[in-house]
Design a protein around this motif. Structure first.
Motif, short mmCIF file in Angstrom:
data_model
loop_
_atom_site.label_atom_id
_atom_site.label_comp_id
_atom_site.label_asym_id
_atom_site.label_seq_id
_atom_site.Cartn_x
_atom_site.Cartn_y
_atom_site.Cartn_z
N PRO A 82 1.40 -5.26 2.60
CA PRO A 82 2.10 -4.34 3.37
C PRO A 82 3.53 -4.11 3.56
O PRO A 82 3.88 -3.63 4.53
CB PRO A 82 1.29 -4.59 4.69
CG PRO A 82 1.09 -6.28 4.81
CD PRO A 82 0.91 -6.61 3.43
N ARG A 83 4.33 -5.10 2.72
CA ARG A 83 5.67 -5.08 3.07
C ARG A 83 6.32 -3.49 2.54
O ARG A 83 7.17 -3.23 3.33
CB ARG A 83 6.39 -6.38 2.25
CG ARG A 83 7.74 -6.29 2.64
CD ARG A 83 8.46 -7.61 1.84
NE ARG A 83 8.28 -7.57 0.45
CZ ARG A 83 9.48 -6.85 -0.46
NH1 ARG A 83 10.22 -6.40 0.40
NH2 ARG A 83 9.28 -6.70 -1.60
N TRP A 84 5.46 -3.05 1.61
CA TRP A 84 5.90 -1.70 1.32
C TRP A 84 4.80 -0.70 1.94
O TRP A 84 3.59 -0.85 1.68
CB TRP A 84 5.90 -1.47 0.11
CG TRP A 84 7.00 -1.90 -0.86
CD1 TRP A 84 7.77 -3.26 -0.74
CD2 TRP A 84 7.86 -1.33 -1.75
NE1 TRP A 84 8.61 -3.38 -1.77
CE2 TRP A 84 8.97 -2.21 -2.07
CE3 TRP A 84 7.90 0.20 -2.06
CZ2 TRP A 84 10.02 -1.83 -3.13
CZ3 TRP A 84 9.13 0.21 -3.09
CH2 TRP A 84 10.14 -0.45 -3.51
N GLN A 85 5.14 0.24 2.71
CA GLN A 85 4.16 1.22 3.40
C GLN A 85 4.53 2.59 3.16
O GLN A 85 5.87 3.00 3.54
CB GLN A 85 4.01 0.65 5.00
CG GLN A 85 3.07 -0.48 5.26
CD GLN A 85 1.62 -0.27 4.76
OE1 GLN A 85 1.18 0.89 4.56
NE2 GLN A 85 0.76 -1.33 4.67
N PHE A 86 3.68 3.58 2.83
CA PHE A 86 4.08 4.69 2.51
C PHE A 86 3.50 5.71 3.70
O PHE A 86 2.61 5.63 4.26
CB PHE A 86 3.42 5.37 1.34
CG PHE A 86 3.73 6.65 1.04
CD1 PHE A 86 5.12 7.32 0.62
CD2 PHE A 86 2.57 7.71 1.05
CE1 PHE A 86 5.24 8.68 0.46
CE2 PHE A 86 2.98 8.98 0.92
CZ PHE A 86 4.08 9.56 0.68
N THR A 92 7.96 9.10 3.51
CA THR A 92 8.76 8.15 3.39
C THR A 92 8.28 6.84 3.09
O THR A 92 7.04 6.33 3.60
CB THR A 92 9.47 7.95 4.97
OG1 THR A 92 10.08 9.09 5.21
CG2 THR A 92 10.33 6.77 4.67
N MET A 93 8.81 6.02 2.08
CA MET A 93 8.38 4.90 1.71
C MET A 93 9.08 3.68 2.59
O MET A 93 10.31 3.74 2.58
CB MET A 93 8.55 4.54 0.25
CG MET A 93 8.23 3.04 -0.10
SD MET A 93 6.55 2.58 0.13
CE MET A 93 5.77 3.55 -1.34
N ILE A 94 8.49 2.96 3.38
CA ILE A 94 9.18 2.01 4.22
C ILE A 94 9.10 0.46 3.90
O ILE A 94 8.00 0.16 3.49
CB ILE A 94 8.65 2.11 5.74
CG1 ILE A 94 8.69 3.35 6.36
CG2 ILE A 94 9.24 1.07 6.52
CD1 ILE A 94 8.00 3.32 7.62
N ILE A 95 10.35 -0.17 3.49
CA ILE A 95 10.14 -1.30 3.08
C ILE A 95 10.68 -2.33 4.23
O ILE A 95 11.76 -2.30 4.66
CB ILE A 95 11.36 -1.75 1.87
CG1 ILE A 95 10.97 -0.54 0.85
CG2 ILE A 95 11.26 -3.10 1.46
CD1 ILE A 95 12.15 -0.81 -0.28
N SER A 96 9.64 -2.94 5.02
CA SER A 96 9.96 -3.53 6.13
C SER A 96 10.94 -4.77 5.98
O SER A 96 11.54 -5.23 6.96
CB SER A 96 8.48 -3.97 6.85
OG SER A 96 8.03 -4.88 5.88
N ASN A 97 11.10 -5.45 4.92
CA ASN A 97 11.71 -6.80 4.81
C ASN A 97 12.29 -6.78 3.47
O ASN A 97 11.59 -7.32 2.34
CB ASN A 97 10.86 -7.86 5.17
CG ASN A 97 11.68 -9.17 5.26
OD1 ASN A 97 13.14 -9.13 5.18
ND2 ASN A 97 10.94 -10.25 4.99
N ALA A 98 13.40 -6.03 3.25
CA ALA A 98 14.05 -5.90 1.77
C ALA A 98 14.17 -7.46 1.29
O ALA A 98 14.52 -8.44 1.78
CB ALA A 98 15.26 -4.99 1.78
N LYS A 99 14.00 -7.34 -0.18
CA LYS A 99 14.18 -8.73 -0.77
C LYS A 99 15.12 -8.30 -2.31
O LYS A 99 15.08 -7.07 -2.66
CB LYS A 99 12.87 -9.38 -1.34
CG LYS A 99 12.10 -9.69 -0.10
CD LYS A 99 10.78 -10.41 -0.67
CE LYS A 99 9.98 -10.92 0.50
NZ LYS A 99 10.30 -11.67 1.59
N LYS A 100 15.62 -9.38 -2.61
CA LYS A 100 16.51 -9.16 -3.91
C LYS A 100 15.68 -8.40 -5.04
O LYS A 100 16.29 -7.67 -5.74
CB LYS A 100 17.26 -10.65 -4.34
CG LYS A 100 18.09 -10.94 -3.58
CD LYS A 100 19.55 -10.30 -3.45
CE LYS A 100 20.23 -10.83 -4.63
NZ LYS A 100 21.60 -10.03 -4.76
#
Length: 319
Positions: A82-86, A92-100
């Protein structure tokens, strides 16, 4: 009461931890790359169509399917849920904790309710490391956000000559910098807080302040003085409580709130105990008075009965 105290703690800590500078919003209609930071939230604003297909490429040729949206149903294919949630309501696509590894080129294919193509959109996403402070580019179309007390970098165009001005009331009347023949003429009143680096054409704001907010205009020229273009940038400096280089909040702030709530809880508890003690004393007095009244009434009844018997005995003797 425990639930109330917990709610108060969460409310205060949420306020202290949540007032960060605005998180980036990446739109598929923008032409410039969108930048995010490791460990921070990021929002991908998709087009508002009936059917969507989102793909990602980080190698140039092959695309990874992220998700499909059709008939108000989302089919999730991304391995990082669920780090990516639509969010269906606003697409809107929410990235809760962005990574490289989120960096790459994204393709958004859109369709109407009959499956007819409504267009394809592309977005270049770049996730930078924790140590990177905001970089504002005059080629970007969206506003650039900074935080009070933090460094900020204005990336100017690499031309032989340019003039940087600022407007905070509608007209570009504030002259900040002139650069010509490898020489910078500084007009900004806040030097050395504002410093220009000639080699990479970067204006470094070492300690951003609210008054730095405004619209900036960059006029560029070649070595012969001919115009090379004009660029604009909207800069917004926001207040923050937490550090914008993504450090965690200092424990002492939350601890202070916790101690305050615990003291308040103890005061309430002592008040309740004191009230209960007073109530029990009043009840004891009432019970004692009731017993005394009952005994007194019993004695009076006994005396009354005795007198009645004496009168009857005396009456029999007279007969």
């Amino acid at each position: 009461m425990r639930m109330l105290v917990t709610g108060i703690v969460m409310m205060f800590t949420g306020a202290s931890m949540g007032l960060l500078s605005m998180n980036p919003v990446c739109r598929f209609t923008q032409s410039d790359p969108c930048y995010g930071a490791v460990g921070r939230p990021l929002y991908l604003q998709l087009e508002y169509e009936d059917e969507l297909v989102l793909k990602m490429s980080n190698s140039g040729t092959s695309f990874v399917l992220i998700f499909k949206f059709k008939n108000q149903i989302t089919a999730k294919h991304h391995s990082d849920y669920p780090r990516w949630q639509f969010v269906t309501d606003n697409r809107t696509m929410i990235i809760s904790n962005a990574k490289k590894r989120d960096s790459g080129k994204y393709t958004l294919e859109t369709f109407d309710s009959f499956g007819g193509s409504k267009g394809a959109y592309f977005l270049q996403l770049i996730i930078e490391g924790l140590s990177v402070n905001p970089v504002c580019r005059f080629t970007q179309s969206d506003p650039c956000y900074g935080a009070v007390g933090r460094p900020l970098y204005l990336q100017l165009e690499y031309e032989d000559e340019f003039i940087l001005k600022m407007s905070n009331s509608g007209t570009f009347s504030i002259l900040i910098l002139k650069f010509k023949n490898q020489r910078a003429t500084k007009h900004h009143s806040d030097y050395p807080r504002w410093e220009f680096v000639t080699d990479n054409r970067t204006m470094v704001i070492s300690n951003a302040e609210k008054r730095d907010s405004g619209k900036y205009k960059l006029e560029s020229f070649d070595s012969f003085g001919r115009s090379k273009g004009m660029y604009f940038l909207q800069l917004i400096i926001e207040d923050t409580i937490a550090q914008t280089n993504y450090e965690t909040e200092k424990p002492k702030d939350t601890f202070g709130v916790f101690v305050f709530v615990q003291v308040l809880e103890i005061i309430i508890l002592l008040t309740l105990l004191g009230g209960f003690h007073i109530y029990t004393k009043i009840q004891r007095k009432r019970i004692s008075r009731t017993v005394e009244t009952t005994e007194q009434e019993g004695q009076e009844s006994l005396y009354t009965n005795t007198d009645q018997e004496d009168r009857e005995h005396h009456h029999r003797q007279r007969r």
